[in-house]
Design a protein around this motif. Structure first.
Motif, PDB file in Angstrom:
ATOM      1  N   SER A 202       1.082  -1.007   0.018  1.00  0.00           N
ATOM      2  CA  SER A 202      -0.147  -0.067   0.003  1.00  0.00           C
ATOM      3  C   SER A 202       0.841   1.281  -0.131  1.00  0.00           C
ATOM      4  CB  SER A 202      -0.902   0.123   1.292  1.00  0.00           C
ATOM      5  OG  SER A 202      -0.006   0.145   2.592  1.00  0.00           O
ATOM      6  N   GLU A 255       2.036   8.629  11.049  1.00  0.00           N
ATOM      7  CA  GLU A 255       1.922   7.603  10.122  1.00  0.00           C
ATOM      8  C   GLU A 255       2.176   6.173  10.664  1.00  0.00           C
ATOM      9  OE1 GLU A 255       1.092   8.312   6.410  1.00  0.00           O
ATOM     10  OE2 GLU A 255       0.192   9.669   7.808  1.00  0.00           O
ATOM     11  N   ARG A 258      -0.821   4.710  12.215  1.00  0.00           N
ATOM     12  CA  ARG A 258      -1.760   4.494  11.529  1.00  0.00           C
ATOM     13  C   ARG A 258      -1.695   3.188  10.821  1.00  0.00           C
ATOM     14  NH1 ARG A 258      -4.875   7.629   8.124  1.00  0.00           N
ATOM     15  NH2 ARG A 258      -3.767   9.392   8.882  1.00  0.00           N
ATOM     16  N   TYR A 259      -0.454   2.679  10.389  1.00  0.00           N
ATOM     17  CA  TYR A 259      -0.240   1.300  10.083  1.00  0.00           C
ATOM     18  C   TYR A 259      -0.238   0.369  10.994  1.00  0.00           C
ATOM     19  CZ  TYR A 259       1.283   3.125   5.688  1.00  0.00           C
ATOM     20  OH  TYR A 259       1.431   3.806   4.496  1.00  0.00           O
ATOM     21  N   VAL A 264      -0.466  -3.875  11.050  1.00  0.00           N
ATOM     22  CA  VAL A 264       0.748  -3.849  10.334  1.00  0.00           C
ATOM     23  C   VAL A 264       1.811  -3.934  11.580  1.00  0.00           C
ATOM     24  CG1 VAL A 264       2.503  -3.097   8.837  1.00  0.00           C
ATOM     25  CG2 VAL A 264       0.254  -2.844   8.249  1.00  0.00           C
ATOM     26  N   SER A 327       7.536  -7.065   7.560  1.00  0.00           N
ATOM     27  CA  SER A 327       6.791  -5.620   7.037  1.00  0.00           C
ATOM     28  C   SER A 327       7.945  -4.528   7.151  1.00  0.00           C
ATOM     29  CB  SER A 327       5.713  -5.273   7.933  1.00  0.00           C
ATOM     30  OG  SER A 327       4.714  -6.427   7.676  1.00  0.00           O
ATOM     31  N   VAL A 329       7.815  -0.307   6.723  1.00  0.00           N
ATOM     32  CA  VAL A 329       6.887   0.740   6.495  1.00  0.00           C
ATOM     33  C   VAL A 329       7.958   1.847   6.347  1.00  0.00           C
ATOM     34  CG1 VAL A 329       5.569   2.680   7.830  1.00  0.00           C
ATOM     35  CG2 VAL A 329       5.289   0.145   8.053  1.00  0.00           C
ATOM     36  N   SER A 341       3.767   7.621   2.538  1.00  0.00           N
ATOM     37  CA  SER A 341       4.124   6.726   3.423  1.00  0.00           C
ATOM     38  C   SER A 341       3.944   5.207   2.651  1.00  0.00           C
ATOM     39  CB  SER A 341       3.690   6.437   4.831  1.00  0.00           C
ATOM     40  OG  SER A 341       2.151   6.532   4.545  1.00  0.00           O
ATOM     41  N   HIS A 343       3.511   0.653   2.752  1.00  0.00           N
ATOM     42  CA  HIS A 343       3.813  -0.465   3.480  1.00  0.00           C
ATOM     43  C   HIS A 343       4.596  -1.615   2.594  1.00  0.00           C
ATOM     44  CE1 HIS A 343       1.926  -4.349   5.075  1.00  0.00           C
ATOM     45  NE2 HIS A 343       3.045  -4.592   5.639  1.00  0.00           N
TER      46      HIS A 343
END
Length: 347
Positions: A202, A255, A258-259, A264, A327, A329, A341, A343
């Motif tokens: 994303s 940010e 947010r993930y 995430v 993951s 970010v 940003s 992912h």
């Protein structure tokens, strides 16, 4: 939107390393012969304190004979070679730069340069992005993903070209800005399918622009048609230190959260490299990302503007530390508090 494949990454750093002591001498020399000896001593003392205040030890500058288009073209060739992608299937080149602007753009000049050696190159879409400064690469990444998903593009190269050393003022009056920046070229090659070290799950592009913060970071770059020409003094870069640091911490933590709230697990964090001790470390501590999972080059490269994130991504993927399924970010923040940003998942 389906995940996009990161087929390849690359970066190019200049060979010339500029220490804090050398940058101090450049600022003194640029201030003219009338600068008092006491002021010279003060600047040298401040330079010795740069590492404690920011974490910065050295940065790298391209030489006056080095050409941005040639460096960008070299990076593009590396991306296609590593991604095993033919030049005939390169459908777009998106260039981000805070330091070079105007037309013909760098992306256009790359195409003209590439045709000398690769007549099989088709008619790629070209775009230069610059007004978002350090966030511009992340905007380019988002646009590249959309082109692949909606236009059926086969390969899109996103390349950050930063010759910041040509845009800063070398004088003692500009100490807070002139000491922070370094040069670099870095990029990624995206595709809808195939093998690659990561998948782009994303991308988010946004801004926190308001009347109070819009002037905290300002300036212009060299002309794309004449990048060796000096930037007019009135247009050289300016960064308002403390307000920018506070805004950057807020953007970065927001940010990342947010993930995290979306489920995430942030195994690796790649933020824009603006200041290690006053921005990146405090932000990591706030959101609970261990410092050994923070990807950072600021200590040895300085702020390489839009090239900082792709540079770090290339280093991370090549360093052997990541594991399949982890993951990553990436968070960019730039002029007027633009935000970008993304992912990724490691393949």
């Amino acid at each position: 939107m389906l995940p996009t494949v990161v087929r390849a990454t690359t970066h190019i750093l200049p060979s010339h390393v500029v220490s804090n002591e050398e940058i101090a001498e450049r600022l003194i020399a640029g201030s003219g012969e009338r600068i008092a000896e006491s002021d010279r001593s003060h600047i040298r003392a401040r330079a010795r304190d740069i590492r404690r205040k920011t974490g910065l030890v050295e940065r790298r500058f391209f030489g006056p004979e080095e050409d941005p288009v040639e460096r960008a073209h070299a990076a593009l060739g590396q991306l296609l070679d590593r991604g095993q992608a033919p030049w005939s299937e390169l459908d777009a080149i998106i260039v981000s730069s805070s330091s070079i602007h105007g037309f013909p753009g760098v992306s256009q000049q790359i195409v003209a340069r590439a045709r000398r050696d690769h007549p099989e190159l088709g008619d790629p879409f070209v775009l230069d992005i610059g007004s978002n400064a350090c966030t511009s690469f992340m905007y380019g990444l988002g646009l590249a993903r959309s082109l692949i998903a909606t236009q059926g593009y086969r390969h899109v190269a996103c390349i950050a070209v930063e010759f910041s050393s040509r845009c800063i003022e070398y004088s003692t009056a500009a100490f807070g800005t002139s000491t922070l920046f370094g040069d670099a070229v870095a990029g990624v090659l995206l595709a809808p399918e195939g093998e690659g070290p990561a998948r782009l799950a994303s991308v988010r592009m946004a801004s926190w622009i308001d009347a109070e913060g819009i002037g905290h970071i300002r300036g212009a770059g060299t002309a794309a048609c004449a990048p060796a020409a000096p930037v007019p003094a009135a247009e050289r870069w300016y960064v308002s230190g403390p307000p920018v640091a506070l805004g950057a911490i807020e953007i970065l933590t927001s940010e990342v959260r947010r993930y995290q709230q979306a489920g995430v697990n942030v195994d690796w964090l790649i933020p824009h490299q603006a200041n290690l001790t006053r921005i990146l470390h405090p932000a990591c501590d706030t959101v609970g990302v261990p410092r050994d999972r923070l990807c950072a080059s600021f200590e040895r490269t300085g702020n390489t503007s839009s090239a900082s994130i792709p540079l770090l991504l290339d280093e991370l993927l090549a360093g052997g530390r990541v594991r399949a399924g982890e993951s990553v970010v990436m968070v960019g923040f730039g002029a007027s508090y633009s935000v970008g940003s993304a992912h990724l998942t490691i393949a």
